[in-house]
Design an enzyme around this catalytic site. Structure first.
Site, PDB file in Angstrom:
ATOM      1  N   ALA A   1     -13.880  -2.676   2.753  1.00 52.17           N
ATOM      2  CA  ALA A   1     -14.911  -2.311   3.422  1.00 52.17           C
ATOM      3  C   ALA A   1     -15.320  -1.100   2.791  1.00 52.17           C
ATOM      4  O   ALA A   1     -16.693  -0.564   3.159  1.00 52.17           O
ATOM      5  CB  ALA A   1     -14.802  -2.108   4.857  1.00 52.17           C
TER       6      ALA A   1
ATOM      7  N   THR B   1      -0.644  -6.521  13.416  1.00 48.45           N
ATOM      8  CA  THR B   1      -1.650  -6.399  14.485  1.00 48.45           C
ATOM      9  C   THR B   1      -2.865  -6.073  13.950  1.00 48.45           C
ATOM     10  O   THR B   1      -2.952  -5.013  12.890  1.00 48.45           O
ATOM     11  CB  THR B   1      -1.372  -5.306  15.611  1.00 48.45           C
ATOM     12  OG1 THR B   1      -0.092  -5.882  16.240  1.00 48.45           O
ATOM     13  CG2 THR B   1      -2.490  -5.124  16.410  1.00 48.45           C
TER      14      THR B   1
ATOM     15  N   CYS C   1      -8.476   6.325  -8.571  1.00 44.50           N
ATOM     16  CA  CYS C   1      -7.014   6.017  -8.585  1.00 44.50           C
ATOM     17  C   CYS C   1      -6.295   6.575  -9.710  1.00 44.50           C
ATOM     18  O   CYS C   1      -5.085   6.553  -9.786  1.00 44.50           O
ATOM     19  CB  CYS C   1      -6.915   4.412  -8.416  1.00 44.50           C
ATOM     20  SG  CYS C   1      -8.422   3.585  -7.941  1.00 44.50           S
TER      21      CYS C   1
END
Ligand SMILES: *Cc1c(COP(=O)(O)O)cnc(C)c1O
Length: 396
Positions: A205, A245, A331
């Site tokens: 996202a 979850t 990164c």
């Protein structure tokens, strides 16, 4: 002309700000709609589950797949890990070869390194000077032991678009699973999974104006289901593919980010291409020996990676404290080594060190592009006056 706000953010391939419309959609799911999407016994849970399923449908709609083919993860790194390690686990010891490329994201390269330490064979297809792999090389590399091929759709440093359709078709002819890391492609270029070929695809996202820490893996129902082993064990969420979850607010935000990206894709692509061309033209008009890294046309619109002969990229960025650009992948920042992607396309250490990535995004304006071009030109000229390498280049 509106006054410029400094510093300017032009590193949208590292991450993007959350779109205010996405933030509006997300916030209620932290407070009044805080339910657990796995709670079946009350309205709070049902509301959360409905929101997650709406989001899943929006993501699916953007890549034209069925919502049941989307598994939520924490981002593209996790999706890449799940795809490669998951496939290898199911494929078993007789099918333990992975085919990939040296210009892939670290999430792929380091997963491959780990798999290699577990006895897998990793085959690297070389890339040409433009950063593209040759489909014929793939055809030659496939063996009876190949379990999965992983080639990214859009490169995060040089923005090049691989010939994915051809590559995926070759994989399909040989009945080998084809994975693509599409973190830099989704929402920016048209992706249609109804065309056969791509079996697995990683999404995230935060490269499309959603939050960090939420992403997905697409698994084609007919070919990939049952051929990927879960890597996160627990409550059996996401159809046993990824326990934990669900990040409901993250899912909602990712769905909204995909909906907006899909609605605006054509305008945005044209606008970013215009801004990119404007930036490139301005730089090359004023600066000799300023070259684009990567394929000249097979590329995503917001990316411009350029090398300036005689200039050290790090020195350049140090001088540009009011514009956020980067030397390469976020990164790998902090590393003194020049970019492995630029090395793989044949750049010398000096040229790789003299390269800078511009990542244009939704919130960049023409005024920002003009300011950035002006500042880069100024700094490059200043650094070249001090550079023995530039003297040599001019004389040579
Ligand atoms: C950003 C990026 C990733 C990592 O995604 P996260 O969601 O930050 O884990 C992987 N692959 C590519 C090509 C990327 O650009």
């Amino acid at each position: 002309m509106p006054e410029l706000e400094l510093p300017i953010y032009m590193d949208n391939m590292a991450t993007t700000p959350v779109d205010p419309r996405v933030l509006d959609a997300l916030l209620p799911y932290y407070q009044e709609r805080f339910g657990n999407a796995a709670s079946r016994d009350h309205a709070f849970g049902r509301e959360a589950r409905d929101a997650v399923e709406t989001a899943r449908a929006r993501i699916a709609n953007l890549i034209r797949c069925d919502p049941g083919e989307i598994v939520f993860t924490s981002g593209a790194t996790e999706s890449d890990n799940l795809a490669l390690k998951g496939v290898i686990e199911v494929a078993g010891p007789t099918k333990n070869q992975v085919i990939t490329a040296p210009t892939e994201h670290k999430a792929i390269l380091d997963s491959c390194k780990w798999l290699k330490s577990r006895g897998c064979e990793i085959v690297f297809l070389q890339v040409d000077r433009n950063g593209l792999v040759d489909p014929e090389d793939l055809r030659r590399a496939i063996t009876a032991r190949t379990a999965v091929i992983s080639i990214m759709l859009v490169n995060n440093e040089i923005g090049v678009l691989q010939p994915i359709r051809e590559l995926a078709n070759i994989a399909r002819e040989h009945d080998v699973l084809f994975h693509t890391d599409a973190a830099q492609a989704v929402g920016k270029i048209e992706i249609d999974t109804r065309e056969p070929g791509i079996d697995l695809m990683s999404l995230t996202a935060h490269k499309i104006y959603g939050p960090k820490g939420i992403g997905a893996l697409y698994l084609r129902r007919e070919t990939a289901r049952g051929r990927v082993a879960e890597q996160m064990h627990g409550g059996g969420h996401e159809g046993q593919m990824r326990s934990g979850t669900l990040n409901v607010a993250g899912c909602v935000a990712f769905g909204e980010a995909c909906r907006l990206a899909g609605e605006e894709i054509n305008e945005e692509r044209a606008r970013l291409a215009r801004l990119r061309d404007r930036l490139q033209t301005a730089l090359q008009r004023e600066l000799p020996a300023a070259h684009v890294n990567g394929h000249p046309s097979s590329r995503v619109p917001g990316n411009l990676n350029m090398r300036f002969t005689g200039v050290d990229g790090e020195a350049l960025l140090t001088g540009l404290h009011d514009v956020a650009l980067s030397l390469g992948a976020a990164c790998n920042s902090g590393a003194i080594e020049p970019s492995y992607v630029l090395k793989a396309i044949g750049l010398t250490n000096d040229d790789a060190r003299g390269s800078v990535r511009f990542g244009l995004g939704r919130f960049n304006t023409e005024a920002e592009v003009d300011y950035t071009a002006g500042r880069v030109i100024e700094e490059v000229k200043r650094l070249r006056e001090l550079s023995p390498r530039w003297d040599d280049a001019v004389k040579g």
